[in-house]
Design a protein around this motif. Structure first.
Motif, PDB file in Angstrom:
ATOM      1  N   UNK A   1       7.200   0.687 -13.078  1.00 36.16           N
ATOM      2  CA  UNK A   1       7.760   1.652 -12.120  1.00 36.16           C
ATOM      3  C   UNK A   1       6.635   2.324 -11.337  1.00 36.16           C
ATOM      4  N   UNK A   2       5.526   2.597 -12.016  1.00 40.02           N
ATOM      5  CA  UNK A   2       4.382   3.212 -11.343  1.00 40.02           C
ATOM      6  C   UNK A   2       3.853   2.293 -10.248  1.00 40.02           C
TER       7      UNK A   2
ATOM      8  N   UNK B   1      -1.552   2.702  -5.606  1.00 43.03           N
ATOM      9  CA  UNK B   1      -2.929   3.208  -5.663  1.00 43.03           C
ATOM     10  C   UNK B   1      -3.095   4.209  -6.803  1.00 43.03           C
ATOM     11  N   UNK B   2      -2.135   5.129  -6.896  1.00 39.36           N
ATOM     12  CA  UNK B   2      -2.193   6.097  -7.988  1.00 39.36           C
ATOM     13  C   UNK B   2      -2.126   5.375  -9.326  1.00 39.36           C
ATOM     14  N   UNK B   3      -1.270   4.344  -9.404  1.00 36.74           N
ATOM     15  CA  UNK B   3      -1.136   3.606 -10.655  1.00 36.74           C
ATOM     16  C   UNK B   3      -2.474   3.019 -11.073  1.00 36.74           C
TER      17      UNK B   3
ATOM     18  N   UNK C   1       5.572   0.165  -8.588  1.00 38.33           N
ATOM     19  CA  UNK C   1       6.545   0.195  -7.495  1.00 38.33           C
ATOM     20  C   UNK C   1       6.376   1.461  -6.644  1.00 38.33           C
ATOM     21  N   UNK C   2       6.276   2.616  -7.303  1.00 40.16           N
ATOM     22  CA  UNK C   2       6.290   3.881  -6.572  1.00 40.16           C
ATOM     23  C   UNK C   2       4.987   4.164  -5.828  1.00 40.16           C
ATOM     24  N   UNK C   3       3.864   4.031  -6.480  1.00 42.79           N
ATOM     25  CA  UNK C   3       2.564   4.339  -5.860  1.00 42.79           C
ATOM     26  C   UNK C   3       1.512   3.447  -6.480  1.00 42.79           C
TER      27      UNK C   3
ATOM     28  N   UNK D   1       4.711   1.468 -16.524  1.00 38.58           N
ATOM     29  CA  UNK D   1       3.660   0.966 -15.638  1.00 38.58           C
ATOM     30  C   UNK D   1       4.285   0.172 -14.486  1.00 38.58           C
TER      31      UNK D   1
END
Lengths: 356, 256
Positions: A208-209, A215-217, A211-213, A206
């Motif tokens: 990493x999610x 909104x998608x997270x 960090x990466x995106x 979660x």
């Protein structure tokens, strides 16, 4: 036939998901890890006190760097308040042991917990602030915490700081360099294993999610606020632990030890080592801790032959530090960890590196 | 009462009325398509349903519960999943980890249990790995299981995007242009996956798509948006012959 010694996957089959999800999946890699751990466990027996002391400092820095990497590398929240959080850890342990008479073994985890709480508190703005704006908010944490430390004389001893003692078990005191090295070593091992595990399970994914995106997270069901603050909490816990270890090692805490330059140094560690990599934090911490020492000995060596140069070379230290960071940012932004992986990958296919 | 009820939803961005009193109902177990020209408000509608936008007016009910002001992450826990139009995968993570993130709301492991990888945490990871492998099997992603998503081709990324939503085992699946930018073969594959999801998992699907052939073949019901207004609702046949729809798509002269 000569078998390529670096190809280890041959004949390795996983028959269930548990095996497939292990951190080190290949038996020979596991042996290599054991060998490295054993090497570092045994090396104080042959090394001088000076070298063991340096290793202890590297290890403590690595614990802090792993903590910072959890926040900055894995969760994408830049923090320039690490220096102050190290201070919170160091001072908490100092106050608990010297003023309140707690044993080190209670004060030590408490130092982590209290730093974690302070970190989480300063992490609250992360819901609204991202990137550089958040960095400035954490800079505020750095300034506020240092201000409190240097002005709250009755509790912290003001600018003079506090004097700590080495931890004890029964009548044994961790006074020697070697004994303190082992204390650090155990904590470092736990930190490494804990963070490796964290990032292969639910909470770490979660992070990493986020960090990466982000909104998608959020749409995947990850509560952004909770996980950002949690990242500050977990990260600051390890930074606090490192701060307490450092305080009891140097046996002194004082405000100038936790200045903003310390924060920058820790950021440099995870940049040079590799953002979002547990082992990268370790390599970076060793690199940044040892660099001044190595530069110092180079200067000493050269000034023997060129006596006039010493004054100039000493000033070069900062320059070299800056140049190294720039070189890493330009040529290998993924840091030492990536360089090591590249070397491993090269030999995995050696001598037929063009086959894939 | 359908699984999703949208009642009089309006949303205003400054002077632009992106959605204007839109109401429709999605029945349980159907494929419901939302179509309309570019800028009609289709994605805004999905954003209202998944919680990224808050409607200026109106209400949204999911399984009878009013969700208008619930945060996105809580809607995910209620059973709404979404695949984005512009790929919103986690590029540095492997396909496996992206799908495992889809399992997030169904898992429990916290920081401590995860960090020490205690028996329970390990058991949970393995259990959910089985579920994820089902999705991998379903969408035929076996060969890229361990590949970082960022390095995959566009078509595969789109498939992983659907897979991640599917891993959530949702009751309502929002697919925002799952076939955009694909060639015919990839479109056929994706259409087949959507039909499979619908038939095997009985998932209710809301689909946004520009390929009319696909929309007409797949949908049970279609709603047509134009400039934020709902201009038609019905079965594919009804919508196809609706003069207002023809007007919106082809211009006024053709409608006459």
């Amino acid at each position: 036939m000569v078998r390529n010694p670096f190809v280890m996957q041959c004949g390795e089959f996983h028959v269930d998901y548990k095996q497939d999800m292990a951190i080190w999946k290949i038996a020979r890699v596991r042996w290599r890890i054991f060998a490295v751990v054993a090497l570092f466990a045994l090396f104080p027996m042959v090394a001088t006190d000076y070298v063991v002391g340096l290793a202890t400092l590297c290890g403590i820095a690595a614990i802090g760097a792993i903590g910072l990497n959890i926040l900055t590398g894995f969760t994408g929240q830049i923090s320039i308040g690490v220096g102050a959080f190290l201070g919170v850890g160091g001072y908490t342990s100092a106050i608990l042991t010297t003023k309140l008479g707690f044993s080190f073994w209670i004060a030590f985890p408490l130092a982590g917990l209290i730093t974690a709480l302070v970190g989480a508190l300063f992490g609250i703005p992360s819901l609204r602030l991202k990137g550089l704006y958040l960095a400035i908010a954490t800079l505020a944490a750095q300034v506020i915490i240092l201000f409190v430390i240097s002005r709250w004389d009755s509790l912290t001893g003001g600018t003079a700081g506090l004097v700590l003692s080495r931890p004890q078990i029964g009548s044994f005191t961790f006074m020697s360099e070697t004994s303190y090295y082992y204390l650090m070593f155990v904590v470092l091992l736990i930190t490494i294993v804990f963070s490796l595990n964290l990032f292969r399970t639910r909470v770490g994914r979660a992070f990493i999610a986020v960090r990466d995106r982000d909104i998608a997270a959020e749409v995947m069901g990850i509560d952004l606020f909770k996980y950002k603050v949690l990242a500050f909490f977990v990260s600051s816990f390890f930074v606090g632990i490192a701060g307490a270890l450092l305080g009891h090692y140097t046996m002194i805490v004082s405000p100038e030890l936790y200045s903003i330059s310390v924060s920058i140094e820790y950021l440099a560690m995870i940049l040079v080592g590799g953002l979002g990599s547990v082992f990268g934090s370790l390599y970076g911490a060793v690199f940044i801790t040892l660099m001044p020492v190595v530069l110092r000995s180079v200067v000493d060596l050269l000034s023997g032959t060129f006596p006039g140069l010493e004054g100039v070379l000493v000033g070069m230290k900062e320059v070299v530090f800056g140049v190294v960071i720039i070189l890493f940012l330009v040529y290998e932004p993924d840091g030492l960890n990536k360089i090591w992986l590249n070397i491993k990958n090269y030999f995995r296919l050696w001598p037929f590196s063009y086959t894939k | 009462m359908g699984i999703l009820n949208v009642q009089n939803v309006s949303i205003r961005f400054g002077g632009v009325l992106a959605l204007d009193a839109v109401s429709f109902e999605v029945k349980e177990g159907e494929i419901f398509s939302l179509i309309g020209p570019n800028g009609a408000g289709k994605t805004s509608m999905l954003n209202c349903i998944s919680g990224l936008y808050k409607p200026t007016e109106g209400d949204i009910f999911f399984k009878g519960e009013r969700i208008t002001h619930i945060k996105p992450h809580k809607r995910a826990a209620l059973g709404i999943a979404r695949a984005f139009q512009n790929i919103e995968l986690f590029p540095h993570l492997s396909v496996l980890d992206n799908l495992m993130l889809g399992r997030h709301v169904r898992m429990k492991t916290g920081v401590l249990a995860g960090g020490f990888y205690w028996g329970k945490a390990q058991k949970e990871e393995v259990e959910h790995r089985y579920k994820v492998e089902e999705v991998i099997d379903f969408l035929e992603l076996e060969h890229v299981r361990n590949v970082p998503v960022g390095t995959l081709s566009y078509g595969l990324q789109k498939r992983v995007e659907v897979g991640r939503a599917l891993a959530m085992e949702p009751d309502l699946l929002l697919l925002d242009e799952p076939m955009a930018g694909m060639n015919n073969e990839e479109k056929e594959d994706m259409a087949r996956y959507i039909i499979d999801i619908h038939e095997e998992k009985k998932t209710t699907i809301i689909l946004i798509e520009h390929d009319m052939g696909v929309v007409m073949d797949l949908s049970n019901h279609i709603a047509v948006l134009d400039f934020g207004k709902l201009i038609a609702y019905g079965t594919p046949k009804e919508v196809q012959t609706n003069p207002r729809v023809i007007e919106a798509y082809l211009g006024e002269e053709h409608a006459v």
